[in-house]
Motif scaffolding. Structure first.
Motif, PDB file in Angstrom:
ATOM      1  N   LEU A 278       0.834  -1.201   0.000  1.00  0.00           N
ATOM      2  CA  LEU A 278       0.000   0.000   0.000  1.00  0.00           C
ATOM      3  C   LEU A 278       0.870   1.253   0.000  1.00  0.00           C
ATOM      4  N   LEU A 279       1.891   1.285   0.834  1.00  0.00           N
ATOM      5  CA  LEU A 279       2.768   2.450   0.901  1.00  0.00           C
ATOM      6  C   LEU A 279       3.538   2.632  -0.404  1.00  0.00           C
ATOM      7  N   ASP A 280       4.011   1.528  -1.001  1.00  0.00           N
ATOM      8  CA  ASP A 280       4.718   1.606  -2.282  1.00  0.00           C
ATOM      9  C   ASP A 280       3.789   2.118  -3.381  1.00  0.00           C
ATOM     10  N   THR A 281       2.552   1.634  -3.381  1.00  0.00           N
ATOM     11  CA  THR A 281       1.583   2.064  -4.398  1.00  0.00           C
ATOM     12  C   THR A 281       1.259   3.545  -4.234  1.00  0.00           C
ATOM     13  N   ALA A 282       1.146   4.005  -2.998  1.00  0.00           N
ATOM     14  CA  ALA A 282       0.895   5.424  -2.749  1.00  0.00           C
ATOM     15  C   ALA A 282       2.057   6.277  -3.267  1.00  0.00           C
ATOM     16  N   ARG A 283       3.278   5.831  -3.041  1.00  0.00           N
ATOM     17  CA  ARG A 283       4.436   6.591  -3.528  1.00  0.00           C
ATOM     18  C   ARG A 283       4.447   6.632  -5.054  1.00  0.00           C
ATOM     19  N   GLN A 284       4.116   5.508  -5.683  1.00  0.00           N
ATOM     20  CA  GLN A 284       4.052   5.484  -7.146  1.00  0.00           C
ATOM     21  C   GLN A 284       3.008   6.458  -7.680  1.00  0.00           C
ATOM     22  N   ALA A 285       1.959   6.685  -6.891  1.00  0.00           N
ATOM     23  CA  ALA A 285       0.900   7.604  -7.288  1.00  0.00           C
ATOM     24  C   ALA A 285       1.235   9.050  -6.967  1.00  0.00           C
ATOM     25  N   GLY A 286       2.388   9.287  -6.370  1.00  0.00           N
ATOM     26  CA  GLY A 286       2.789  10.646  -6.031  1.00  0.00           C
ATOM     27  C   GLY A 286       2.274  11.123  -4.693  1.00  0.00           C
ATOM     28  N   ALA A 287       1.815  10.213  -3.857  1.00  0.00           N
ATOM     29  CA  ALA A 287       1.269  10.589  -2.549  1.00  0.00           C
ATOM     30  C   ALA A 287       2.344  10.466  -1.484  1.00  0.00           C
ATOM     31  N   ARG A 288       2.598  11.547  -0.773  1.00  0.00           N
ATOM     32  CA  ARG A 288       3.572  11.493   0.317  1.00  0.00           C
ATOM     33  C   ARG A 288       2.988  10.800   1.543  1.00  0.00           C
ATOM     34  N   GLU A 289       1.659  10.942   1.716  1.00  0.00           N
ATOM     35  CA  GLU A 289       0.975  10.257   2.797  1.00  0.00           C
ATOM     36  C   GLU A 289      -0.474  10.048   2.401  1.00  0.00           C
ATOM     37  N   LEU A 290      -1.140   9.141   3.108  1.00  0.00           N
ATOM     38  CA  LEU A 290      -2.549   8.854   2.853  1.00  0.00           C
ATOM     39  C   LEU A 290      -3.374   9.468   3.967  1.00  0.00           C
ATOM     40  N   HIS A 291      -4.273  10.353   3.591  1.00  0.00           N
ATOM     41  CA  HIS A 291      -5.117  11.018   4.573  1.00  0.00           C
ATOM     42  C   HIS A 291      -6.060  10.031   5.246  1.00  0.00           C
ATOM     43  N   THR A 292      -6.687   9.156   4.435  1.00  0.00           N
ATOM     44  CA  THR A 292      -7.665   8.192   4.940  1.00  0.00           C
ATOM     45  C   THR A 292      -7.590   6.919   4.108  1.00  0.00           C
ATOM     46  N   VAL A 293      -7.714   5.791   4.775  1.00  0.00           N
ATOM     47  CA  VAL A 293      -7.785   4.490   4.119  1.00  0.00           C
ATOM     48  C   VAL A 293      -9.044   3.781   4.603  1.00  0.00           C
ATOM     49  N   ALA A 294      -9.892   3.352   3.679  1.00  0.00           N
ATOM     50  CA  ALA A 294     -11.097   2.599   4.022  1.00  0.00           C
ATOM     51  C   ALA A 294     -10.895   1.144   3.633  1.00  0.00           C
ATOM     52  N   VAL A 295     -11.176   0.251   4.572  1.00  0.00           N
ATOM     53  CA  VAL A 295     -10.922  -1.177   4.403  1.00  0.00           C
ATOM     54  C   VAL A 295     -12.245  -1.931   4.488  1.00  0.00           C
ATOM     55  N   GLY A 296     -12.514  -2.756   3.493  1.00  0.00           N
ATOM     56  CA  GLY A 296     -13.684  -3.620   3.517  1.00  0.00           C
ATOM     57  C   GLY A 296     -13.271  -5.049   3.787  1.00  0.00           C
ATOM     58  N   ALA A 297     -13.891  -5.686   4.808  1.00  0.00           N
ATOM     59  CA  ALA A 297     -13.538  -7.053   5.171  1.00  0.00           C
ATOM     60  C   ALA A 297     -14.787  -7.801   5.615  1.00  0.00           C
ATOM     61  N   PRO A 298     -14.814  -9.118   5.453  1.00  0.00           N
ATOM     62  CA  PRO A 298     -15.948  -9.893   5.958  1.00  0.00           C
ATOM     63  C   PRO A 298     -15.979  -9.856   7.481  1.00  0.00           C
ATOM     64  N   GLY A 299     -17.156 -10.002   8.042  1.00  0.00           N
ATOM     65  CA  GLY A 299     -17.292 -10.066   9.495  1.00  0.00           C
ATOM     66  C   GLY A 299     -17.998  -8.857  10.056  1.00  0.00           C
ATOM     67  N   LEU A 300     -18.119  -8.832  11.387  1.00  0.00           N
ATOM     68  CA  LEU A 300     -18.782  -7.741  12.086  1.00  0.00           C
ATOM     69  C   LEU A 300     -17.761  -6.670  12.453  1.00  0.00           C
ATOM     70  N   VAL A 301     -18.120  -5.430  12.200  1.00  0.00           N
ATOM     71  CA  VAL A 301     -17.298  -4.307  12.631  1.00  0.00           C
ATOM     72  C   VAL A 301     -18.037  -3.637  13.784  1.00  0.00           C
ATOM     73  N   ASP A 302     -17.477  -3.736  14.967  1.00  0.00           N
ATOM     74  CA  ASP A 302     -18.116  -3.194  16.164  1.00  0.00           C
ATOM     75  C   ASP A 302     -18.210  -1.673  16.050  1.00  0.00           C
ATOM     76  N   PRO A 303     -19.433  -1.103  16.064  1.00  0.00           N
ATOM     77  CA  PRO A 303     -19.567   0.353  15.920  1.00  0.00           C
ATOM     78  C   PRO A 303     -18.898   1.136  17.043  1.00  0.00           C
TER      79      PRO A 303
END
Length: 397
Positions: free
Chosen positions: A132-157
């Protein structure tokens, strides 16, 4: 008696700024004249807000446009798409796909890491973080402001933690922890079917609906519930876990640790592949009975013409049983069939489910095939990250 409150000058400026930013997101680059026309604001007000937004690094001059009048060309203003970068991550048992995007949601770079579900390599979660960090650098991003992750299972609110509802790989939870420890920006965790529901609502088959249910028919089964324009998660994050829904025809009942015997046993990929074999349809994959195999079996049934109709009819009956249980509780008015099996079934499966549902339920319910595509989860993740970034940078109004 209540008295109307007048907006303060600072609040009015913030509202005007957000209105202009939303218009630039929707329409792309605009001149000051076009902004005045679209907003109804005065010339000085638009000039002031453009100066503020340029000073804040959110808007820049992107060119000039010739006007149908004498005088200099009009400056064209656009969002500074590189003001922030974000990412979406789709976590499956067979691997991870990710997308890095700019402030507008435009894809800049992608990557995929397949994994053997039977034996992921040691340190796979850390490998995903590095990718993920390598891909961000390739895209010209010095840092990622927000990352959203989708995964199976329950996400406790309450805690934002992932809790498995079945035998999911341990590296799923490890990956979330790794991302949160290794990234400076916010990491948003969401159930993967909920993200697909967001994509169908914003980009796909339910753009004209504020209330609908997405039925996910893939390796497993799930649902995303959108009521009055809002995604509903439930008190423990379990809204839509229809794999655990007790239904007739499975020969058993699910329990707290496994959805075997629930709706999953009627419409999950293994059940779809088994049904296809019983109807004499080819099922590739050497008995893997995964989502791609179920998708291929569905396509084979459609290609078989009349010979594939008994399979389609019986599968539609199974899906309608689960849909009826949801519809008599929520009355959503619209059910979207997503996931590999639902998308592959298209209008042929959706029409059959609708006809059977009309018999089982007293409520009129439209059934549609999903159109957000195979990347619906990843698209929903990018949309979710985009919303979070824009709320932060645009002031949350």
């Amino acid at each position: 008696m209540t008295t109307a409150r007048t907006a303060t000058p600072s609040t009015a400026r913030a509202i005007n700024d957000r209105l202009a930013l939303d218009l630039l997101l929707t329409h792309g680059s605009l001149t000051a004249t076009e902004l005045r026309t679209l907003t109804g604001l005065s010339r000085p007000t638009v000039a002031d807000l453009l100066e503020r937004l340029q000073h804040g690094g959110l808007v820049g001059i992107v060119g000039e446009r010739g006007e149908q009048r004498r005088g200099p060309n009009a400056r064209v203003y656009g969002l500074r798409a590189d003001r922030a970068h974000l990412a979406g991550v789709d976590v499956r048992t067979v691997g991870v796909t990710l997308t890095v995007a700019d402030l507008t949601g435009r894809t800049l770079a992608t990557a995929a890491l397949p994994v053997d579900p039977a034996g992921p390599p040691p340190g796979f979660a850390r490998q995903v973080l590095r990718t993920l960090l390598d891909t961000a650098r390739q895209a010209g991003a010095r840092e990622l402001h927000t990352v959203a992750v989708g995964a199976p299972g329950l996400v406790d609110p309450a805690t934002g933690q992932l809790r498995s509802t079945s035998q999911l790989p341990q590296w799923h939870a490890e990956l979330v922890d790794e991302l949160r420890a290794g990234l400076t920006g916010e990491v948003i965790l969401e159930n993967e079917v909920n993200l697909a529901g967001i994509a169908e609502h914003r980009l796909g088959a339910a753009t004209d609906r504020d209330t609908f249910v997405l039925f996910w028919l893939g390796h497993g089964t799930g649902a995303a519930v959108v009521l009055d324009g809002r995604l509903r998660r439930g008190s423990s994050g379990g809204t839509g876990e229809i794999g655990f829904l007790p239904v007739p025809g499975t020969g058993g009942l699910p329990d707290r640790s496994t959805c075997d015997g629930g709706f999953h046993s009627l419409a999950g990929s293994a059940a779809v592949c088994g049904l296809a074999r019983r109807h004499g349809l080819p099922v590739p994959g050497g008995g893997a009975d995964d989502a791609p195999a179920a998708e291929a079996a569905m396509l084979a049934a459609l290609a078989a013409g009349p010979a594939g109709e008994p399979f389609l009819d019986e599968l539609a009956e199974r899906v309608a049983i689960g849909a009826a249980a949801v519809c008599v509780i929520l009355d959503p008015g619209c059910v979207v069939l997503g996931g590999e099996t639902g998308r592959a079934g298209g209008a042929a499966l959706a029409g059959r489910v609708a006809a059977r549902l009309a018999v089982l339920s007293p409520f009129r319910t439209e059934v549609r095939a999903g159109t957000a595509g195979g990347g619906a989860i990843l698209s929903g993740a990018v949309l979710t990250a985009c919303d979070a970034v824009q709320r932060d940078l645009f002031g949350g109004l």
